[in-house]
Every structure is written in structure tokens, then in C-alpha cells.
Design a protein around this motif. Structure first.
Motif, PDB file in Angstrom:
ATOM      1  N   CYS A  14       0.857  -1.180   0.000  1.00  0.00           N
ATOM      2  CA  CYS A  14       0.000   0.000   0.000  1.00  0.00           C
ATOM      3  C   CYS A  14       0.895   1.232   0.000  1.00  0.00           C
ATOM      4  N   LYS A  15       0.700   2.090  -0.996  1.00  0.00           N
ATOM      5  CA  LYS A  15       1.595   3.234  -1.139  1.00  0.00           C
ATOM      6  C   LYS A  15       1.468   4.178   0.050  1.00  0.00           C
ATOM      7  N   GLU A  16       2.597   4.530   0.625  1.00  0.00           N
ATOM      8  CA  GLU A  16       2.617   5.360   1.815  1.00  0.00           C
ATOM      9  C   GLU A  16       3.042   6.784   1.474  1.00  0.00           C
ATOM     10  N   THR A  18       5.568   9.298  -1.605  1.00  0.00           N
ATOM     11  CA  THR A  18       6.372   9.361  -2.828  1.00  0.00           C
ATOM     12  C   THR A  18       7.408  10.451  -2.663  1.00  0.00           C
ATOM     13  N   HIS A  61       8.226   5.553  -5.081  1.00  0.00           N
ATOM     14  CA  HIS A  61       6.961   5.302  -4.376  1.00  0.00           C
ATOM     15  C   HIS A  61       7.250   4.296  -3.264  1.00  0.00           C
ATOM     16  N   CYS A  62       7.088   4.733  -2.031  1.00  0.00           N
ATOM     17  CA  CYS A  62       7.384   3.861  -0.885  1.00  0.00           C
ATOM     18  C   CYS A  62       6.089   3.200  -0.428  1.00  0.00           C
ATOM     19  N   TYR A  63       6.146   1.905  -0.226  1.00  0.00           N
ATOM     20  CA  TYR A  63       4.952   1.139   0.139  1.00  0.00           C
ATOM     21  C   TYR A  63       5.069   0.572   1.551  1.00  0.00           C
ATOM     22  N   VAL A  74       9.706  -0.444  -2.697  1.00  0.00           N
ATOM     23  CA  VAL A  74       9.559   0.777  -3.485  1.00  0.00           C
ATOM     24  C   VAL A  74       9.263   0.422  -4.939  1.00  0.00           C
ATOM     25  N   LYS A 107      -1.696   2.627  -6.515  1.00  0.00           N
ATOM     26  CA  LYS A 107      -1.652   2.981  -5.091  1.00  0.00           C
ATOM     27  C   LYS A 107      -1.547   1.715  -4.241  1.00  0.00           C
ATOM     28  N   ASP A 108      -2.279   0.698  -4.635  1.00  0.00           N
ATOM     29  CA  ASP A 108      -2.251  -0.571  -3.907  1.00  0.00           C
ATOM     30  C   ASP A 108      -1.843  -1.686  -4.856  1.00  0.00           C
TER      31      ASP A 108
END
Length: 180
Positions: A14-16, A18, A61-63, A74, A107-108
Motif C-alpha cells: 500500500c503506497k505510503e 512518494t 513510491h514507498c509502500y 519501493v 496505489k495498492d
């Protein structure tokens, strides 16, 4: 009940957040994406060219992940002119290659993904340099390789996790100056 237990074991991302970064290699060259050539390579870039920024500023993009992972998950995307491209890994002629495909990073991500890399510090004593392990194949890292006077972005298998291989070292910076 059963499906819930299954979900604990599978990776869901789940993207946390960016962050935008430039990538340099050990030769201080910048990573530039060239969608027309379907590749990315480290190049000597002038400050002026960096200001235009096309194909150089990566969105990292950090997940968050549901399963314990080998590093921060990422995904990478980059703007070239007015289009967005995401980085992924694909098998071509029996060999894993890095590709840039037009589109957005989701995003997910419900399960395994060829877009996800695990970000790790390059060595324990350096907090500014990183290596990126491909999430679907342990020991496979983003790296660069000299080919026809180009330093192309590739995937490279490291025999041992603790091996220090300078071609897998990426230094991130926020802008064209070398301050990190």
C-alpha cells in the motif's frame, strides 16, 4: 477465517509516500530514462540539462507491506516530456531486463509485482547509498553494465547478499548539486 490467515502470508503493498530523487552511480553520472530506446543509462549530464529534468527525476513510491520484507518496498516512475513511465522487470530471451512502461504506479498492489524492489542501504556505514533488490527474485539487484560505451541499467544476480559490488550502488540526491 481461512482467507484472513492466507492474507497475512501474502505480500500486499500500500503506497505510503512518494519522494522525488535523482540517481547517481559511483562515477557521479545521472540515471536517465530514454523510452524511445526502451532503456535507462547513466550519463554525464550538465546542470542545465538536469534543470529540464526530463527522464531524470524519479518518483520513488514507498509502500507499506503486510508481510515482513527484506527492505523498504519501493516502485519507480519517471516523467519524460508529458508522459509517465514506471519501471518493471520482464523476461526477454530467458534473461531478466529492466523496462519502462507507459502508465502510473498503482496505489495498492495486492500481491507480487514486477514493479516492486526492496530498498536497502548499500553498506551499514553509508546512509546515502542504496541498493535495490528485485522483489520477485532474491539476490537480483538493479545495477549498471557497460555496453557500447553506455552504462545501462540492468538486473544483476549477486552470489552473496553481503557482496560489495559497486555497480549496484545508487546514490540519491534531491537536485543537480551533489549535496544529498
Amino acid at each position: 477465517e481461512k482467507s484472513f490467515a492466507w492474507c497475512l502470508e501474502c505480500d500486499a503493498f500500500c503506497k505510503e509516500k512518494t519522494i522525488k530523487r535523482l540517481f547517481r552511480n559511483v562515477n557521479s553520472q545521472l540515471l536517465v530514462v530514454r523510452p524511445d530506446l526502451n532503456m535507462a543509462a547513466f550519463e554525464d549530464v550538465t546542470d542545465q540539462e538536469v534543470k529540464s529534468g526530463s527522464g531524470m527525476y524519479f518518483d520513488i513510491h514507498c509502500y507499506k507491506t503486510t508481510a515482513p520484507s527484506a527492505g523498504m518496498p519501493v516502485a519507480f516512475s519517471v516523467q519524460v516530456e508529458d508522459k509517465s513511465y514506471y519501471m518493471c522487470c520482464e523476461k526477454e530471451h530467458g534473461k531478466m531486463v529492466v523496462r519502462f512502461r507507459e502508465g502510473e504506479v498503482p496505489k495498492d498492489i495486492p500481491g507480487e509485482s514486477n514493479m516492486i524492489f526492496f530498498k536497502k542501504t548499500f553498506t551499514s556505514c553509508s546512509s546515502k547509498a542504496f541498493k535495490f533488490e528485485y522483489s520477485l527474485e532474491q539476490g537480483m539487484f538493479l545495477a549498471f553494465e557497460e555496453e557500447d560505451s553506455l552504462r545501462k541499467l540492468i538486473l544483476k544476480k549477486l552470489p552473496r547478499e553481503d557482496e560489495v559490488d559497486e555497480t549496484t550502488k545508487f546514490v540519491t540526491s534531491r537536485n543537480e548539486r551533489h549535496n544529498l
